[in-house]
Each structure stands twice: as C-alpha cells, then as structure tokens.
Design a protein around this motif. Structure first.
Motif, PDB file in Angstrom:
ATOM      1  N   ALA A  82     -38.072  13.902  26.325  1.00  0.00           N
ATOM      2  CA  ALA A  82     -38.464  14.672  25.150  1.00  0.00           C
ATOM      3  C   ALA A  82     -38.479  16.156  25.495  1.00  0.00           C
ATOM      4  O   ALA A  82     -38.276  16.554  26.648  1.00  0.00           O
ATOM      5  CB  ALA A  82     -39.841  14.226  24.652  1.00  0.00           C
ATOM      6  N   SER A  83     -38.695  16.974  24.503  1.00  0.00           N
ATOM      7  CA  SER A  83     -38.742  18.416  24.733  1.00  0.00           C
ATOM      8  C   SER A  83     -40.001  18.782  25.505  1.00  0.00           C
ATOM      9  O   SER A  83     -41.021  18.098  25.428  1.00  0.00           O
ATOM     10  CB  SER A  83     -38.713  19.164  23.398  1.00  0.00           C
ATOM     11  OG  SER A  83     -39.818  18.782  22.604  1.00  0.00           O
ATOM     12  N   GLU A  84     -39.916  19.863  26.248  1.00  0.00           N
ATOM     13  CA  GLU A  84     -41.045  20.307  27.054  1.00  0.00           C
ATOM     14  C   GLU A  84     -41.988  21.123  26.182  1.00  0.00           C
ATOM     15  O   GLU A  84     -41.741  22.291  25.895  1.00  0.00           O
ATOM     16  CB  GLU A  84     -40.557  21.133  28.244  1.00  0.00           C
ATOM     17  CG  GLU A  84     -39.602  20.387  29.157  1.00  0.00           C
ATOM     18  CD  GLU A  84     -39.138  21.230  30.324  1.00  0.00           C
ATOM     19  OE1 GLU A  84     -39.872  22.170  30.692  1.00  0.00           O
ATOM     20  OE2 GLU A  84     -38.051  20.975  30.855  1.00  0.00           O
ATOM     21  N   LYS A  85     -43.055  20.491  25.757  1.00  0.00           N
ATOM     22  CA  LYS A  85     -44.051  21.159  24.927  1.00  0.00           C
ATOM     23  C   LYS A  85     -45.394  21.126  25.636  1.00  0.00           C
ATOM     24  O   LYS A  85     -45.821  20.099  26.148  1.00  0.00           O
ATOM     25  CB  LYS A  85     -44.170  20.481  23.556  1.00  0.00           C
ATOM     26  CG  LYS A  85     -42.981  20.719  22.643  1.00  0.00           C
ATOM     27  CD  LYS A  85     -43.236  20.130  21.273  1.00  0.00           C
ATOM     28  CE  LYS A  85     -42.082  20.423  20.328  1.00  0.00           C
ATOM     29  NZ  LYS A  85     -42.325  19.862  18.972  1.00  0.00           N
ATOM     30  N   GLU A  86     -46.061  22.267  25.641  1.00  0.00           N
ATOM     31  CA  GLU A  86     -47.366  22.339  26.272  1.00  0.00           C
ATOM     32  C   GLU A  86     -48.406  21.660  25.386  1.00  0.00           C
ATOM     33  O   GLU A  86     -48.457  21.878  24.180  1.00  0.00           O
ATOM     34  CB  GLU A  86     -47.756  23.802  26.501  1.00  0.00           C
ATOM     35  CG  GLU A  86     -46.868  24.525  27.505  1.00  0.00           C
ATOM     36  CD  GLU A  86     -47.058  24.015  28.918  1.00  0.00           C
ATOM     37  OE1 GLU A  86     -48.162  23.504  29.207  1.00  0.00           O
ATOM     38  OE2 GLU A  86     -46.121  24.119  29.719  1.00  0.00           O
ATOM     39  N   ASN A  87     -49.221  20.815  25.991  1.00  0.00           N
ATOM     40  CA  ASN A  87     -50.314  20.175  25.270  1.00  0.00           C
ATOM     41  C   ASN A  87     -51.486  20.004  26.226  1.00  0.00           C
ATOM     42  O   ASN A  87     -51.480  20.496  27.356  1.00  0.00           O
ATOM     43  CB  ASN A  87     -49.877  18.832  24.664  1.00  0.00           C
ATOM     44  CG  ASN A  87     -49.233  17.926  25.700  1.00  0.00           C
ATOM     45  OD1 ASN A  87     -49.644  17.899  26.868  1.00  0.00           O
ATOM     46  ND2 ASN A  87     -48.197  17.197  25.301  1.00  0.00           N
ATOM     47  N   GLU A  88     -52.490  19.285  25.755  1.00  0.00           N
ATOM     48  CA  GLU A  88     -53.691  19.119  26.563  1.00  0.00           C
ATOM     49  C   GLU A  88     -53.406  18.369  27.860  1.00  0.00           C
ATOM     50  O   GLU A  88     -54.038  18.635  28.900  1.00  0.00           O
ATOM     51  CB  GLU A  88     -54.752  18.381  25.749  1.00  0.00           C
ATOM     52  CG  GLU A  88     -56.091  18.251  26.464  1.00  0.00           C
ATOM     53  CD  GLU A  88     -57.121  17.514  25.641  1.00  0.00           C
ATOM     54  OE1 GLU A  88     -58.251  17.332  26.130  1.00  0.00           O
ATOM     55  OE2 GLU A  88     -56.799  17.127  24.496  1.00  0.00           O
TER      56      GLU A  88
END
Length: 252
Positions: free
Chosen positions: A146-152
C-alpha cells in the motif's frame, strides 16, 4: 506393434480434448458469472419497475439485462444530481441523519471510505507487488504494497530510517481475503510485475506466472541484455575486466 497406432490415436484424442477444455472452460465460466450477475441485478430492480414500462409485460419472454440497464441509468442520474449544489445538500443531510444512528453510522462510514478509495481516481490503491518472508524465514509470500502513509502505528513502532509499510497478503485462490500486516520497509522485496499479474498469480495458485521481460542494464556505460534484476554490487563497483591474451601477460 499393433498397440502403437491405438496409443498414438488415444493420445491425440486426449490432447484435442484438453485443448478444447482450455478454450471452452474460461468462456463458460465467464459467461456463467456474467449471466448470474445480470440475473441478480434484474431480480433486485425489475420488481420496482412499473409494469407499463417493463418490456416483460408486452413480450412473451423476459428480457434479461433490462434491470441492469435501468440500474446503470439510475446510478448515473444520481451521480449527475449529486454533482450540483442541491444534490450535495441532500446527500449531506442524509449523511448527517445516518451519523446519528449508532450502529449504522459505523457501517456506512467504513463502506463509503472503501468505495471512495477503490473507485476514486485520486484514491491511493496498491502501488506495487512485493515479497515478504512468511510464515517462516526462507519461505516467501506475495503481498500487495500500500502507499506509505503516516499514521499512529508508524508513530509508535517506526525505527529511524526503516519505516513500517502496510502490506496486504491475499489468500489463494480468493485474493479478496487475506491479512493486513505492517512490515519494515527493509524486509520487503519489491517486484517488477504489475498488480494485475500479481492477482493472476494468486488466483491461479502459481500456475499463471507473468513472463519475465528482458531489459537493457547499463553497467559502466555498456548496455547488457538481461532479465529484470538489479546488477550486482560488484559489477557496479569494479570496472569490466578485459580478457588477457598470452602475449599481454607479464613475463615471470
């Protein structure tokens, strides 16, 4: 000696049957799935069509696909009406009503987010196919990156220089089910195959593998024909060695 022609003839018949089966089976399964989908949509839509507008009332046989056509027209019309200010106001009012229902709002919100991600042109879908060592070291499983998305999760577990990336490991032969895993970026081996080729590989249980195409790899300015692979570090670091002849060797 007399059994040789009979065996050869039976072998040819078997090959003919297998060839015909390979040709007919995909066509039959595709037609069955399409026909079942059309019948499923018709069973939902046709009961709500007034009898005077339904061709089944005037013809001695039912018209398959009429409900699907009506459904497509209605969905397109709803999308057209929603694109203007009045339509958006009505949709927002309905979503506010659903947002006040404890159980319904969670289901609706999740489904809406999934469909927006899958169908929207701006949604970030799986961007690449990769390999991850699972379920043990030395055994590799195919994953969709998946795309590299910043989350908790990244804030809690990321290591400096090696972020966690969400990957989806589908199950065979149904790629719609699987496991969501967060894997360090360094543990993912990225592949050159497309998402469609990866899905075919999963559905066919490894029987339909994408063809490896050759490409030109440039090492020290010289093109080298090879498969899709990165050149070795040694090839990049060291200059190409020229073969020495007997006359060019130093005398001992």
């Amino acid at each position: 000696m007399s059994d040789a022609p009979k065996t050869s003839g039976m072998t040819r018949l078997r090959n003919y049957f297998l060839t015909g089966f390979v040709v007919c089976a995909p066509l039959a399964i595709t037609a069955y799935i399409a026909w079942s989908f059309i019948g499923w949509v018709d069973s939902w839509v046709k009961p709500y069509i007034p009898a005077r507008y339904s061709p089944d009332s005037y013809l001695p046989f039912p018209v398959p696909g009429f409900g699907l056509i009506v459904a497509l027209i209605l969905i397109t019309l709803i999308g057209f009406l929603t694109a203007n200010i009045v339509g958006r106001a009505i949709v927002n009012f309905g979503e506010r009503l659903l947002g006040r229902m404890p159980l319904v709002r969670g289901i609706y919100g999740s489904l809406k987010q999934i469909f927006e991600t899958v169908l929207s042109n701006k949604g970030d879908m799986f961007r690449q196919v990769g390999l991850v060592e699972y379920p043990r070291k030395g055994v590799w499983s195919l994953v969709f990156v998946a795309s590299e998305k910043e989350n908790e999760i990244n804030e809690k577990l990321d290591q400096e220089g090696d972020p966690l990336i969400a990957v989806f490991m589908p199950c065979t032969p149904n790629p719609t089910t699987g496991f969501l895993m967060y894997v360090p970026k360094s543990d993912i081996v990225l592949l050159d195959m497309t998402i469609e080729d990866g899905a075919k590989l999963i559905v066919s249980a490894g029987l339909v593998a994408p063809e490896v195409k050759s490409k030109v790899v440039v090492v020290n300015g010289e093109p080298i024909e090879g498969v899709l692979a990165n050149p070795s570090v040694g090839a990049l670091a060291q200059p190409a060695r020229k073969s020495r002849t007997a006359s060019s060797r130093p005398n001992k």
